[in-house]
Scaffold this active site. Structure first.
Site, PDB file in Angstrom:
ATOM      1  N   SER A  75       0.789  -1.236   0.000  1.00 36.19           N
ATOM      2  CA  SER A  75       0.000   0.000   0.000  1.00 36.19           C
ATOM      3  C   SER A  75       0.817   1.279   0.000  1.00 36.19           C
ATOM      4  CB  SER A  75      -0.945   0.016   1.200  1.00 36.19           C
ATOM      5  OG  SER A  75      -2.113  -0.686   0.894  1.00 36.19           O
ATOM      6  N   THR A  99      -9.914 -17.193  -2.671  1.00 43.14           N
ATOM      7  CA  THR A  99      -9.181 -17.432  -3.913  1.00 43.14           C
ATOM      8  C   THR A  99      -7.740 -16.966  -3.839  1.00 43.14           C
ATOM      9  OG1 THR A  99     -11.231 -17.189  -5.169  1.00 43.14           O
ATOM     10  CG2 THR A  99      -9.167 -17.007  -6.405  1.00 43.14           C
ATOM     11  N   GLY A 118       2.190  -0.858   4.485  1.00 45.51           N
ATOM     12  CA  GLY A 118       1.460  -1.766   3.620  1.00 45.51           C
ATOM     13  C   GLY A 118       1.914  -3.192   3.779  1.00 45.51           C
ATOM     14  N   PHE A 127     -13.022 -13.568  -2.885  1.00 45.10           N
ATOM     15  CA  PHE A 127     -11.669 -13.073  -3.146  1.00 45.10           C
ATOM     16  C   PHE A 127     -10.701 -13.600  -2.090  1.00 45.10           C
ATOM     17  CE2 PHE A 127      -8.159 -10.250  -2.417  1.00 45.10           C
ATOM     18  CZ  PHE A 127      -7.702  -9.943  -3.686  1.00 45.10           C
TER      19      PHE A 127
END
Length: 379
Positions: free
Chosen positions: A89, A156, A337, A153
């Site tokens: 991030s 996965t 991040g 999501f």
């Protein structure tokens, strides 16, 4: 696929746990150099289970770097101060900087709506791009659903079985934006704050619409090349890390136990404008120092970037830039991040004089706040 951030409430790729023990700490600087507290915090992170840490400080003209633990659990190779790593991030600050540069050039306004730039993209289940401004994307007040919190999501791309099968998937940002549109917004635009990686997937596409170039090319010629950030890249679909680098490790589970996976290779394009980039600690210090000193943005745009909304605790979120008030009263600016196998943090004082950046090559353990506190507050 990106970002854990302790300062901005983004997603945590996996939960905390203990890692395999690494060898003793290596620090190139000698004792009595003024960074003893930081060195202890790095050692504590390794003791807590992080495989390895690399850190760099720039304080005026004085530089300092240190490493702890290992970069490779199989060979025992130590981490390097020059390591390249996925910054997740922290990419958001680069993206926001480019959009603010475009505003300064008169090519767009942050008060433009998303619908003006990306017609028809933000629609469905209460989402309405005509009511959301570019500014609200950058400071996470848009209310747009964060695709990273979608259960499918997560299964996965974040759970072990899914990640190992899909780590090299080729998906464009529209795929993940569409996932977000299957959910209701978190709140009406401008009424609250919530971190959403979908915001920066959209921001990256706006850059491309406004310039006719990829957002990565714009970051390269506007920031990376002018600042000579030789360790920094927008890798696109390249699945490996450039050298020198360490391996990246994850539990790929929400537990503190279980197997440790090597997750170094993955397709970072899946993170796109919310967290695709690679850098080094020294480069991140140079970037944030230059940004806060006004070398990348005119005064008006830098002021906009530093205009914050309340996010979490004493933190404020500006436009891709976080303000953090430390326990000793010092204010620092930056971003953090996390992505599979990598947690990073980069902060600098408002005058750009004192900067710190570091990376853990494991995503389930270690106290990054403690490292920041140690460097700026000596504890």
């Amino acid at each position: 696929m990106t970002v854990r951030t302790t300062t901005t409430a983004a997603m945590t790729v996996v939960a905390l746990s203990m890692a395999l023990a690494g060898p003793a700490v290596a620090a190139p600087a000698g004792r009595g150099d003024g960074h003893e507290a930081t060195r202890r915090a790095l050692q504590a992170a390794v003791a807590d289970g992080v495989p390895g840490v690399t850190a760099a400080v720039q304080d005026g003209r004085r530089g300092w770097s240190a490493t702890a633990g290992v970069g490779d659990l199989e060979t025992g190779k130590p981490r390097s101060p020059q390591d390249r790593y996925r910054v997740a991030s922290i990419t958001k600050t680069f993206v926001a900087t480019v959009l603010l540069q475009l505003e300064a050039e008169g090519r767009l306004s942050l008060d433009d709506t998303v619908e003006e730039w990306l017609p028809g993209v933000v629609r469905g289940n209460g989402h309405d791009g005509s009511r959301i401004t570019l500014r609200q994307l950058l400071n996470h007040t848009s209310g747009i659903y964060d695709y990273l919190t979608d259960p499918t999501f997560q299964q996965t791309y974040m759970a072990a079985e899914g990640f190992l099968e899909h780590r090299y998937d080729q998906k464009e940002p529209e795929y993940f934006i569409a996932i977000a549109m299957t959910h209701e917004p978190h709140f009406p635009p401008g009424t609250s704050w919530r971190y959403s990686n979908t915001n920066y997937a959209l921001a990256g596409r706006v850059i491309e619409k406004a310039t006719g170039n990829s957002y990565g090319d714009e970051i390269r010629h506007r920031i990376i090349d002018p600042l000579h950030l030789t360790a920094t890249s927008v890798p696109g679909t390249r699945v490996t890390l450039p050298r020198p680098s360490s391996r990246a490790y994850s539990k790929l589970a929400r537990t503190a136990t279980g197997p440790t996976y090597d997750v170094t290779e993955l397709n970072p394009r899946l993170a796109y404008g919310s967290g695709e980039m690679i850098s080094s600690s020294a480069d991140l210090n140079r970037f944030y120092t230059s940004l806060l000193r006004g070398r990348l943005l005119p005064p008006e745009q830098l002021k906009e970037m530093k205009t914050t909304v309340s996010s979490r605790g004493t933190n404020g979120y500006g436009l891709g830039l976080v303000e953090r008030k430390l326990s000793c009263g010092v204010h620092v600016w930056g971003h953090d991040g996390g992505i599979h196998g990598s947690n990073s943090d980069a902060v600098t004082t408002e005058d750009g004089r004192h900067a710190l950046a570091f990376n853990f090559n494991g995503d389930w353990s270690g106290d990054s706040d403690a490292v920041v506190e140690a460097e700026f507050c000596g504890r």
